[in-house]
Scaffold this motif. Structure first.
Motif, PDB file in Angstrom:
ATOM      1  N   LYS A  29     -43.284  -0.938  18.897  1.00 28.36           N
ATOM      2  CA  LYS A  29     -42.846  -1.799  17.792  1.00 28.36           C
ATOM      3  C   LYS A  29     -43.686  -1.578  16.545  1.00 28.36           C
ATOM      4  O   LYS A  29     -43.157  -1.366  15.452  1.00 28.36           O
ATOM      5  CB  LYS A  29     -42.955  -3.281  18.223  1.00 28.36           C
ATOM      6  N   THR A  30     -44.979  -1.629  16.726  1.00 29.49           N
ATOM      7  CA  THR A  30     -45.861  -1.472  15.564  1.00 29.49           C
ATOM      8  C   THR A  30     -45.697  -0.093  14.934  1.00 29.49           C
ATOM      9  O   THR A  30     -45.665   0.048  13.706  1.00 29.49           O
ATOM     10  CB  THR A  30     -47.326  -1.694  15.985  1.00 29.49           C
ATOM     11  N   THR A  31     -45.576   0.905  15.770  1.00 31.55           N
ATOM     12  CA  THR A  31     -45.409   2.262  15.251  1.00 31.55           C
ATOM     13  C   THR A  31     -44.166   2.346  14.370  1.00 31.55           C
ATOM     14  O   THR A  31     -44.206   2.895  13.263  1.00 31.55           O
ATOM     15  CB  THR A  31     -45.300   3.260  16.422  1.00 31.55           C
TER      16      THR A  31
ATOM     17  N   HIS B 292     -49.566  -7.568   9.069  1.00 33.62           N
ATOM     18  CA  HIS B 292     -49.945  -6.726  10.201  1.00 33.62           C
ATOM     19  C   HIS B 292     -50.483  -7.529  11.354  1.00 33.62           C
ATOM     20  O   HIS B 292     -50.970  -8.634  11.185  1.00 33.62           O
ATOM     21  CB  HIS B 292     -50.981  -5.696   9.755  1.00 33.62           C
ATOM     22  N   GLN B 293     -50.395  -6.899  12.524  1.00 38.96           N
ATOM     23  CA  GLN B 293     -50.861  -7.537  13.754  1.00 38.96           C
ATOM     24  C   GLN B 293     -52.346  -7.873  13.630  1.00 38.96           C
ATOM     25  O   GLN B 293     -52.780  -8.958  13.977  1.00 38.96           O
ATOM     26  CB  GLN B 293     -50.630  -6.541  14.890  1.00 38.96           C
ATOM     27  N   HIS B 294     -53.110  -6.902  13.136  1.00 34.40           N
ATOM     28  CA  HIS B 294     -54.506  -7.180  12.835  1.00 34.40           C
ATOM     29  C   HIS B 294     -54.566  -7.384  11.337  1.00 34.40           C
ATOM     30  O   HIS B 294     -54.195  -6.486  10.588  1.00 34.40           O
ATOM     31  CB  HIS B 294     -55.386  -6.029  13.275  1.00 34.40           C
TER      32      HIS B 294
ATOM     33  N   LEU C  77     -43.152  -9.083  10.071  1.00 33.05           N
ATOM     34  CA  LEU C  77     -44.255  -9.839  10.658  1.00 33.05           C
ATOM     35  C   LEU C  77     -44.506  -9.276  12.043  1.00 33.05           C
ATOM     36  O   LEU C  77     -43.654  -9.359  12.923  1.00 33.05           O
ATOM     37  CB  LEU C  77     -43.909 -11.322  10.742  1.00 33.05           C
ATOM     38  N   ASP C  78     -45.685  -8.678  12.228  1.00 27.91           N
ATOM     39  CA  ASP C  78     -46.003  -8.022  13.499  1.00 27.91           C
ATOM     40  C   ASP C  78     -46.795  -8.986  14.374  1.00 27.91           C
ATOM     41  O   ASP C  78     -47.959  -9.277  14.096  1.00 27.91           O
ATOM     42  CB  ASP C  78     -46.794  -6.739  13.219  1.00 27.91           C
ATOM     43  N   GLU C  79     -46.173  -9.457  15.430  1.00 32.52           N
ATOM     44  CA  GLU C  79     -46.785 -10.414  16.366  1.00 32.52           C
ATOM     45  C   GLU C  79     -47.483 -11.547  15.630  1.00 32.52           C
ATOM     46  O   GLU C  79     -48.671 -11.814  15.867  1.00 32.52           O
ATOM     47  CB  GLU C  79     -47.800  -9.681  17.262  1.00 32.52           C
ATOM     48  N   PRO C  80     -46.767 -12.243  14.762  1.00 35.18           N
ATOM     49  CA  PRO C  80     -47.439 -13.251  13.929  1.00 35.18           C
ATOM     50  C   PRO C  80     -47.892 -14.474  14.712  1.00 35.18           C
ATOM     51  O   PRO C  80     -48.783 -15.192  14.273  1.00 35.18           O
ATOM     52  CB  PRO C  80     -46.367 -13.644  12.914  1.00 35.18           C
TER      53      PRO C  80
HETATM   54 MG   LIG Z   1     -48.128  -3.797  18.257  1.00 33.95          MG
END
Ligand SMILES: [Mg+2]
Ligand SMILES: Nc1ncnc2c1ncn2[C@@H]1O[C@H](COP(=O)(O)OP(=O)(O)O)[C@@H](O)[C@H]1O
Lengths: 507, 365, 306
Positions: A44-46, A86-88, A165-168
């Motif tokens: 997903k993030t990629t 971002h997730q981080h 929104l990545d894993e918010p």
């Molecule tokens: Mg991810």
């Protein structure tokens, strides 16, 4: 149905040894919330990093508002109206909220920084979408939930039309999740289109208009919350039925193994991180510490494991005080520690797997005699643990860095479980790990408890704490603000405690 | 797998670096109007082939004499590298080692050689240990960056030696230097004069073997490496990281002090004000070139020893300044530090040659 | 003993002392500023010493050839910037450990300048840069008249402070040094910023190097920068990567030496070797005392890869 704002066609991205995205097609309509669901490592993030210009796809096309685009960098993405949380988080802790928001989009003449007018705009955006934040606060002083608001403001300040929104929700309490959802709905009202990434079924069901499920880099299907249910989504996501609940017998607590008395610990920034904490962990029980990250859990764990000297109070293991700042003493006394960040604290990436499996014991027999190493014993030991803990690896001699996240974590767990264990301190034991490994690690933790170890579990995943713990302690701003029985605890109530709302929780 | 064998695959960047550096230095020579082939021929001859005469030592043995301190120092520096420490104070530790050894060598009298010589060597080692230990201790207890403190200690060591040689330890002659050491403290030569090849070489080789055993066979070596590669994980695993820094620094300083002891006890037999300016720094290059592998370090030391020793003959017979080797060494470490440069330059060169052939079709649309 | 001490203290000309300390601190402060720019952007700069040395040589040689200290100064600064960019190529593009790269830069500079010096010789002396009176302090004898580069240094401390904390460039630089990913995702090109700050750092070191050959002595000797680049780094750490405190730290390292010089002048017997070690000893003491309390940029030393 309006025409898609975004259309990603056959996106493929390969990393050494893994196809992170394998001919993925994904589209997004104007004003919808499209969830991208998949377990850790699904890609997903990629995919979103490609859309945001952080990676270049090996194959595939991106169409935005009917035009084919090539996004070389985040700069391009921002210019195209794409914003990403971002997730981080990507906030500079030492800068103020306003400075973080304007970074890269500064105004002002002759290169002289203008913060006055942006500050007003930040306040206005915050007002409009219910994203309360003090524009002058230093980011490092803000709780993660507020930092997330800053991230969203950052995107809106650049007029993002598509928001990723990545894993918010990973860092939020249940109530904060509700608030975030309200903000997202407000945004959609105003025509923003949102990609919502998650591996949590409940949330996806609650917020999404459409759901696309990713597994091992491929799209396995698209659906809507109306058509799907959690069980169906879970099996799409993992490819087999998933056991969502950990099975465990009632705890049989024995004698006190760990007792913490009035502990006070400072953070790296020399602020009080743990403030007068006391509790006990008995043999044969799992104590879970729930709390939003950054409320002193890391420092508490470091103090217990001898890695950080407390300024006040004491830690007793089986009734004996541990010498401060001597991690080896804690290890010798029967403490095992699965650290919160395996890359930084849990493994030496360039060393082979078999060395990583003896990181804390290589200096002693049978691995070393008279100061000389026995590589053969180390390898045999490694082969045994690899079998016992189901670490998927070609052999014990590969560098640990070459293993997948789940297998690295299983190796860390194997190492810590391979010593005689009276106390297990497990911090974020399943972070960034696939579902299969999560199940395995959970099972081993319960097994350790049943064999008589005392277990202290620290996790930001409320569900993990709720399903594993026999007793739950909630930590907020360095203090234990509540204690609940593991079987009868109420999720919403724990969520309130995590936000420091003890009065509301108890009523 | 803990062992990193010096197989060709890992050695090629080092070899390529040396070749590219020689090529670039050749270019410098062409520009300054000399003949690089003649120069390198003479360099090689002067380093390896020239036979000795009644008064002149054999070239190859002299190369070994020059390589000896490089080898010992580079081994010491490499121990620091393994722990993630940059002991760029090898020079100062060498000076202090030399000072201590010479002092014991001429101040203590009337001892048999088998007591006096080991004592003098031990004094040098101890001095190196103390000098590096200061930096190690400050790193371990105060987080003081060893990169800066060791350099500062170099300058202090120069001043101390300068003061001692001009003051308290000065001999009665005209030149500022100490008196000669007692014969019982001399590290003997291996061959009759005029050869100067001495027992220091044997000591250096023993150090290389010891280094191999330490880094590849011992628990301490693994501990040093773990700290060097990920000190956080090492700490979490119960390793005393600060203690390891101190140990690594002390071992590093012991070798550097030994190098100083060997130089003065075998070759000079007294202490001048300045005796090796640069050995300590060149040895950083040797260590980088050797990439932590004892055989690699030994070969790199031999190369640097050969350049140091052959350059005189090169200047004499080919008329190229012997300082050109400083240029070669400078380029070597640039390429060693960033092997990618050598690779990219070569690849680009090939690519251009290929492109010049029938216009190749572009791969991307 | 105490009487002589008091007597000497009474006879010291404190303005002269300050002037001497400022002069001695000039290359150190330039090095510290160079370090601040590159390290604030996240690149450790151990190579300042080598950059200064290169500049010192090039300033000297070009000033002699062109018979102009100004041309020499320009050439020296350009040379130092080029060396800084070499550090950038090794540590940013090829992601070599930045301490290794900096050490390499130092050895490289020592080797090349040593070679050129020996091959091209150094008999002539270079024309000096002028000393200057500062308006306002002009009338203060002994302090008012200082080498031009000393005044440039003082002005540069102010300018650097302004650039770092009041401009877009400074904001981006600090962001890149703290959390490059944040800058990258905000559309700020991380490595470009780093190269540019390294170049600025190189220019600072270049000015510092010029001080040796265009002010102090008018000729070059190998390794003449004698660790001042490293002392500059220590001043930078002591000043917590901030210009003005770094300058004060540099003065802390140089005042005692100037003071000892005065003592010697008044006949207090102090071996010069001991006086000469003062800045080095003080640097070590300062580092031992302060590092635990300093906060380097969070991304210092970490190459940026997406
Ligand atoms: Mg991810
Ligand atoms: N920069 C990278 N280099 C190598 N492998 C990567 C990189 N980023 C991600 N991967 C790999 O690609 C896969 C997908 O990762 P990711 O997109 O982060 O998954 P998700 O966000 O769904 O958890 C994983 O196997 C991961 O290890």
């Amino acid at each position: 149905m309006s025409e898609p704002v975004l259309h990603m066609r056959n996106i493929t991205k390969r990393f050494p040894g893994v196809v992170a995205n394998d001919h993925i097609c994904f589209d997004l309509n104007k004003g919808e919330i499209h969830a991208l669901l998949g377990e850790n490592g699904a890609g997903k993030t990629t995919l979103m990093n490609i859309f945001y210009g952080l990676y270049q796809p090996d194959e595939g096309e991106i169409w935005l508002n009917g035009r084919r685009v090539t996004i070389h960098s985040p700069r391009d993405a921002i210019a195209l109206g794409i914003g990403m949380v971002h997730q981080h988080f990507t906030l500079v802790p030492t800068l103020s909220v306003t400075e973080n928001v304007i970074l890269g989009a500064e105004t002002g003449q002759l290169g002289i920084l203008d913060t006055r007018s942006p500050r007003a705009r930040v306040a206005a955006i915050a007002q409009e979408y219910g994203l309360e934040v003090d524009p002058d606060a230093l980011v490092r002083t803000l709780p993660v939930g507020v930092q997330q608001r800053v991230e969203i403001i950052k995107a809106l300040y650049r007029n993002a039309q598509v928001l990723i929104l990545d894993e918010p929700t990973a860092v939020l309490t249940p109530l904060e999740v509700e608030r975030l959802f309200a903000t997202l709905r407000a945004l959609v009202q105003r025509g923003v289109s949102i990609i919502f990434i998650s591996h949590k079924l409940k949330e996806v069901m609650a917020i999404a208009d459409r759901i696309t499920v990713l597994r091992q880099g491929r799209v396995v299907g698209s659906t809507t919350p109306a058509e799907a249910d959690e069980a169906k989504l879970a099996s799409m996501m993992v490819g087999r039925p998933v056991m969502l609940q950990v099975e465990k017998a009632p705890a049989q607590p024995g004698e006190v193994v760990l007792s913490v008395h009035n502990l006070k610990v400072m953070s790296d920034r020399r602020a009080v991180a743990v403030d007068g904490v006391s509790f006990e962990v008995r043999a044969g029980e799992i104590i879970g510490i729930a709390g939003v990250e950054g409320n002193g859990q890391s420092e508490l764990v470091e103090a217990i494991t001898g890695l950080r000297p407390p300024v006040h109070g004491e830690v007793l293991l089986c009734g004996r005080p541990l010498p401060h700042a001597l991690p080896r003493a804690a290890i010798e006394a029967g403490m095992s520690h699965v650290p919160e960040d395996r890359h930084k604290y849990g493994m030496v990436a360039q060393q082979p797997l078999f060395v990583n499996l003896v990181l804390s014991t290589f200096h002693k027999p049978p691995f070393a005699r008279r100061g000389l190493l026995s590589l053969r014993t180390m390898r045999e030991h490694a082969r045994r643990l690899i079998r016992e803990f189901d670490v998927r690896t070609p052999n014990e001699q590969v560098r640990i860095a070459s293993l997948s996240g789940g297998n690295q974590q299983k190796a860390v767990v194997a190492r810590e479980f391979s010593r005689p264990m009276r106390l297990l301190v497990a911090a974020q034991p399943t972070r960034g790990v696939d579902v299969g490994s999560i199940e395995f690690i959970h099972k081993r933790i319960v097994q350790a408890r049943d064999q008589g170890a005392a277990v202290l579990l620290v996790s930001a995943e409320l569900d993990e704490v709720m399903s594993l713990s026999d007793r739950i302690l909630v930590m907020f701003k360095g203090k234990i603000v509540g204690e609940r029985d593991g079987r009868s605890a109420d999720r919403a109530e724990i969520g309130l405690l995590m936000m420091g709302k003890a009065e509301e929780a108890s009523t | 797998m803990i062992r990193r064998w010096f197989w060709l695959g890992s050695a090629w960047p080092a070899v390529a670096s040396v070749l590219m550096a020689l090529a670039l230095a050749a270019l410098v020579m062409v520009i300054t109007g000399s003949d690089p082939l003649a120069a390198y021929g003479a360099l090689f001859q002067g380093a390896f082939l020239r036979p000795g005469t009644a008064t002149r030592p054999t070239a190859f043995f002299e190369t070994l004499v020059s390589a000896t301190p490089y080898l010992i120092l580079a081994l010491g520096i490499s121990i620091g590298f393994a722990a993630g420490l940059f002991n760029i104070g090898a020079e100062g530790q060498l000076y202090m080692g030399a000072l201590a050894s010479v002092s014991v060598g001429f101040l203590v009298k009337g001892l048999p050689w088998f007591v006096h010589l080991p004592l003098a060597i031990a004094a040098g080692v101890l001095a190196g240990v103390i000098w590096a230990g200061i930096a190690g201790w400050l790193k371990a207890t105060r987080d003081a960056p060893e990169v800066v403190t060791t350099i500062m200690l170099n300058y202090i060591a120069y001043a101390v030696v300068n003061y001692m040689v001009n003051g308290p330890l000065r001999h009665t002659g005209t030149a500022p230097r100490t008196p000669d050491i007692e014969p019982s403290a001399v590290l003997p030569t291996l061959l009759p004069p005029p050869e100067r090849l001495h027992w220091g070489l044997i000591l250096a080789i023993a150090c290389a073997v010891g280094y191999y055993l330490l880094m590849n066979r011992s628990a301490l070596g693994l501990q040093i490496r773990l700290v060097g590669e990920n000190r956080h994980a090492a700490r979490y695993a119960g390793i005393n990281v600060n203690g390891t820094y101190l140990i690594a620094m002390v071992l590093s300083g012991a070798l550097c002090g030994l190098a100083g002891a060997v130089e003065v006890l075998a070759l000079y037999r007294y202490l001048p004000t300045e005796f090796t300016v640069g050995y300590g720094f060149d040895s950083i290059a040797v260590a980088l070139l050797g990439q932590g592998n004892p055989i690699g370090i030994a070969l790199a030391a031999l190369l640097f020893g050969a350049m140091a020793n052959g350059s005189g003959f090169m200047q004499f017979s080919a008329g190229v300044s012997n300082y050109i080797i400083a240029v070669v060494q400078a380029f070597i470490i640039v390429f060693v530090a960033a092997p990618g440069i050598a690779r990219d330059v070569l690849v680009n060169w090939w690519a251009r040659r290929i492109r010049r052939k029938p216009a190749a079709q572009g791969g991307e649309a | 003993m105490i009487e002589t001490l008091l007597e000497v203290l009474g006879r010291i000309d404190y303005l002269f002392l300050l002037g001497a300390s400022l002069r001695a601190a000039t290359p150190i402060v330039f090095a510290a500023l160079g370090g601040i720019f590159s390290e604030r952007s996240g690149v450790i700069n151990i190579g300042l010493e080598g950059m200064m040395l290169t500049s010192a040589y090039v300033c000297y040689k070009v000033a002699v050839l062109a018979a102009s200290p100004w041309v020499g100064l320009l050439a020296g600064v350009v040379a130092a910037v080029l060396i800084a960019l070499l550090h950038g190529v090794i540590s940013i593009r090829y992601q070599t450990n930045q301490v290794v790269s900096g050490t390499v830069i130092n050895i490289f500079a020592a080797g090349i300048t040593g070679f050129l010096f020996r091959v091209l010789g150094a008999q002539e002396s270079a024309p000096y840069l002028p000393n200057m009176n500062m308006p306002g302090v002009r009338d203060v004898p002994l302090l008012g008249n200082q080498p031009m580069l000393t005044w440039v240094m003082v002005g540069m401390v102010g300018l650097a402070t302004f650039v770092l904390f009041r401009t877009t460039w400074g904001l981006r630089t600090r962001a890149v040094g703290e959390l490059p990913r944040a800058a990258d995702t905000a559309g700020v090109p991380v490595n470009t910023i780093r190269y540019a700050n390294l170049a600025i750092g190189g220019a600072m070191a270049g000015l510092g190097g010029a001080f040796f050959t265009l002010h102090t002595v008018s000729s070059f000797t190998p390794l003449m920068t004698s660790g001042q680049g490293f002392i500059g780094l220590a001043a930078m750490i002591f000043g917590n990567w901030t210009p003005l405190p770094a300058m004060l730290a540099a003065l802390l390292f140089t005042v005692p030496q100037a003071l000892a010089g005065q003592f010697q002048m008044f006949g207090v017997p102090l071996p010069y070797q001991i006086i000469s070690t003062l800045p080095y000893v003080l640097t070590i003491i300062a580092l031992a005392g302060v590092v635990r309390r300093s906060t380097p940029p969070a991304a210092l030393g970490v190459p940026y890869a997406k």
